[in-house]
Design a protein around this motif. Structure first.
Motif, PDB file in Angstrom:
ATOM      1  N   VAL A 157       0.918  -1.195   0.028  1.00  0.00           N
ATOM      2  CA  VAL A 157       0.022  -0.312   0.334  1.00  0.00           C
ATOM      3  C   VAL A 157       0.619   1.408  -0.100  1.00  0.00           C
ATOM      4  O   VAL A 157       0.261   2.514  -0.760  1.00  0.00           O
ATOM      5  N   ARG A 158       1.756   0.750   0.787  1.00  0.00           N
ATOM      6  CA  ARG A 158       2.962   2.200   0.555  1.00  0.00           C
ATOM      7  C   ARG A 158       3.203   2.562  -0.682  1.00  0.00           C
ATOM      8  O   ARG A 158       3.129   3.853  -1.470  1.00  0.00           O
ATOM      9  N   ASP A 159       3.937   2.122  -2.204  1.00  0.00           N
ATOM     10  CA  ASP A 159       3.991   1.711  -2.656  1.00  0.00           C
ATOM     11  C   ASP A 159       3.095   2.033  -4.281  1.00  0.00           C
ATOM     12  O   ASP A 159       3.382   2.586  -4.816  1.00  0.00           O
ATOM     13  N   GLY A 160       2.497   1.364  -3.538  1.00  0.00           N
ATOM     14  CA  GLY A 160       0.791   2.148  -4.341  1.00  0.00           C
ATOM     15  C   GLY A 160       0.964   3.577  -4.191  1.00  0.00           C
ATOM     16  O   GLY A 160       0.673   3.926  -5.117  1.00  0.00           O
ATOM     17  N   GLY A 161       0.569   3.880  -3.143  1.00  0.00           N
ATOM     18  CA  GLY A 161       0.625   5.487  -2.537  1.00  0.00           C
ATOM     19  C   GLY A 161       1.185   6.199  -3.243  1.00  0.00           C
ATOM     20  O   GLY A 161       1.041   7.108  -4.013  1.00  0.00           O
ATOM     21  N   CYS A 162       2.544   5.517  -3.726  1.00  0.00           N
ATOM     22  CA  CYS A 162       3.912   6.744  -4.293  1.00  0.00           C
ATOM     23  C   CYS A 162       3.148   6.878  -6.046  1.00  0.00           C
ATOM     24  O   CYS A 162       3.738   7.785  -6.461  1.00  0.00           O
ATOM     25  N   VAL A 215       5.566  10.212  -0.409  1.00  0.00           N
ATOM     26  CA  VAL A 215       5.553   8.675   0.449  1.00  0.00           C
ATOM     27  C   VAL A 215       5.841   8.464   1.411  1.00  0.00           C
ATOM     28  O   VAL A 215       7.254   8.419   0.666  1.00  0.00           O
ATOM     29  N   LEU A 216       6.659   9.101   2.348  1.00  0.00           N
ATOM     30  CA  LEU A 216       7.072   8.679   3.733  1.00  0.00           C
ATOM     31  C   LEU A 216       6.897   6.882   4.694  1.00  0.00           C
ATOM     32  O   LEU A 216       5.601   7.126   5.240  1.00  0.00           O
ATOM     33  N   SER A 217       7.699   6.626   5.164  1.00  0.00           N
ATOM     34  CA  SER A 217       7.352   5.665   5.810  1.00  0.00           C
ATOM     35  C   SER A 217       8.658   5.288   6.809  1.00  0.00           C
ATOM     36  O   SER A 217       9.487   5.908   6.469  1.00  0.00           O
ATOM     37  N   PRO A 218       8.591   4.054   7.255  1.00  0.00           N
ATOM     38  CA  PRO A 218       9.452   3.886   8.558  1.00  0.00           C
ATOM     39  C   PRO A 218      10.708   4.058   7.664  1.00  0.00           C
ATOM     40  O   PRO A 218      11.407   3.989   8.680  1.00  0.00           O
ATOM     41  N   ASP A 219      10.660   3.350   6.984  1.00  0.00           N
ATOM     42  CA  ASP A 219      11.878   3.237   5.794  1.00  0.00           C
ATOM     43  C   ASP A 219      12.632   4.977   5.935  1.00  0.00           C
ATOM     44  O   ASP A 219      13.946   4.454   4.911  1.00  0.00           O
ATOM     45  N   PHE A 220      12.316   5.717   6.081  1.00  0.00           N
ATOM     46  CA  PHE A 220      12.275   7.317   5.787  1.00  0.00           C
ATOM     47  C   PHE A 220      13.520   7.394   7.100  1.00  0.00           C
ATOM     48  O   PHE A 220      14.113   7.951   6.738  1.00  0.00           O
ATOM     49  N   HIS A 248       3.465   5.556  11.048  1.00  0.00           N
ATOM     50  CA  HIS A 248       2.561   6.099  10.114  1.00  0.00           C
ATOM     51  C   HIS A 248       3.557   6.941   8.705  1.00  0.00           C
ATOM     52  O   HIS A 248       4.134   5.980   8.495  1.00  0.00           O
ATOM     53  N   LEU A 249       2.551   6.499   7.948  1.00  0.00           N
ATOM     54  CA  LEU A 249       2.534   6.532   6.356  1.00  0.00           C
ATOM     55  C   LEU A 249       2.167   7.870   5.718  1.00  0.00           C
ATOM     56  O   LEU A 249       0.732   8.286   6.231  1.00  0.00           O
ATOM     57  N   HIS A 250       3.477   8.830   5.894  1.00  0.00           N
ATOM     58  CA  HIS A 250       2.756   9.920   5.786  1.00  0.00           C
ATOM     59  C   HIS A 250       2.796  10.262   3.877  1.00  0.00           C
ATOM     60  O   HIS A 250       3.239   9.873   2.822  1.00  0.00           O
ATOM     61  N   LEU A 251       1.411  10.562   3.213  1.00  0.00           N
ATOM     62  CA  LEU A 251       1.437  10.960   1.942  1.00  0.00           C
ATOM     63  C   LEU A 251       0.426  12.645   1.614  1.00  0.00           C
ATOM     64  O   LEU A 251      -0.223  13.205   2.360  1.00  0.00           O
ATOM     65  N   GLY A 254       8.112  12.519  -8.117  1.00  0.00           N
ATOM     66  CA  GLY A 254       7.585  12.424  -7.021  1.00  0.00           C
ATOM     67  C   GLY A 254       8.643  12.197  -5.956  1.00  0.00           C
ATOM     68  O   GLY A 254       9.911  11.694  -6.082  1.00  0.00           O
ATOM     69  N   TYR A 255       8.229  11.319  -4.633  1.00  0.00           N
ATOM     70  CA  TYR A 255       9.155  10.995  -3.707  1.00  0.00           C
ATOM     71  C   TYR A 255       8.411  10.054  -3.158  1.00  0.00           C
ATOM     72  O   TYR A 255       7.858  10.109  -1.955  1.00  0.00           O
ATOM     73  N   CYS A 256       9.366   9.168  -2.850  1.00  0.00           N
ATOM     74  CA  CYS A 256       8.808   7.871  -2.375  1.00  0.00           C
ATOM     75  C   CYS A 256       9.602   6.664  -1.363  1.00  0.00           C
ATOM     76  O   CYS A 256      10.843   6.705  -1.867  1.00  0.00           O
ATOM     77  N   ARG A 257       9.581   6.726  -0.163  1.00  0.00           N
ATOM     78  CA  ARG A 257      10.609   6.425   0.271  1.00  0.00           C
ATOM     79  C   ARG A 257      10.003   5.557   2.186  1.00  0.00           C
ATOM     80  O   ARG A 257       9.433   6.314   2.672  1.00  0.00           O
TER      81      ARG A 257
END
Length: 246
Positions: free
Chosen positions: A208-213, A219-224, A231-234, A243-246
């Motif tokens: 769902v993180r990758d789809g949000g990208c 899209v920022l996740s715990p990997d950021f 949380h996931l920041h969208l 875009g920026y996806c991490r």
């Protein structure tokens, strides 16, 4: 008695038939490709039910310049929503806020309550839950998502809560923080607990993180970083084509 058919003529007839069928197949493939490409052109209007493509994200961001069009998209898709009055708070605020409500074409409930988000973010959330979140939940858990937990959208603050610097996209309600998901049957999936948890739950969250990208500019996740451990920041920051996806 009729003479035997000339095998040379028969083979030529068969070749013509085969070539005709191949030509029709190629024409059909080309037409389908053109239809897919045409959906991605900037001039092609966005619809909520259209498959997500490379142009979807930029069209969603562009909705920030056309609030009537944005609201019409929610109406056309039978998505229940309330139009919110404009908000102005110091250097922050929004004039295109909506609150999504359960019912109609949006079967999920937001907890706690529907967040106040800019209209383009609301449209993106509808597409995300329909085309990304729900299919992922079915693949990994065999059941639907009935609720989405969040930490809110609008907040008049700067990036990372600093006292100076650029204001966050939260300051215009163009961002939302997603904490977790409630599944049919009562179980939950949370970013804090499950990002590095059981394989199915971790895979679902990354999907769902990758789809949000594909729908949000950022899209920022715990990997950021550690600030996004729960949380996931969208958001719909204006980043041009990228875009920026991490």
């Amino acid at each position: 008695m009729l003479p035997d058919r000339n095998p040379f003529c028969a083979s030529r007839h068969g070749a013509r038939t085969l070539c005709t069928l191949l030509g029709l197949a190629l024409l059909l493939t080309a037409c389908q490709s053109l239809r897919r490409v045409s959906r991605e052109l900037p001039s092609t209007p966005l619809t909520i039910d259209a498959p997500i493509g490379w142009g979807t994200r930029s069209k969603l961001v562009a909705l920030g310049e056309d609030t009537p069009r944005c609201l019409a998209l929610l109406d056309a898709a039978s998505v229940r929503h309330d139009v919110l009055p404009p908000v102005r708070q110091d250097q922050c605020g929004y004039a295109d806020g909506v609150r999504l409500g359960r019912g109609g074409a949006l079967p999920v409930t937001f907890h706690p309550g529907g967040p106040a988000v800019a209209c383009p973010v609301a449209v993106a959330l509808v597409i995300w839950q329909r085309q990304i979140v729900q299919p992922a939940a079915q693949r990994h858990f065999g059941r639907a998502v009935t609720g989405i937990d969040h930490y809110g959208s609008f907040a008049c603050r700067r990036i990372n809560g600093r006292s100076t610097g650029d204001f966050s996209e939260h300051s215009t309600a163009r961002a939302i923080d997603i904490a977790g998901f409630r599944l049919a049957g009562g179980s939950t999936v949370t970013v804090r607990r499950d990002w590095n948890g059981a394989p199915a739950r971790a895979a679902f969250l990354r999907e769902v993180r990758d789809g949000g990208c594909r729908l949000f500019s950022t899209v920022l996740s715990p990997d950021f970083n550690a600030s996004h451990a729960d949380h996931l920041h969208l958001d719909h920051a204006r980043r041009g084509l990228g875009g920026y996806c991490r």
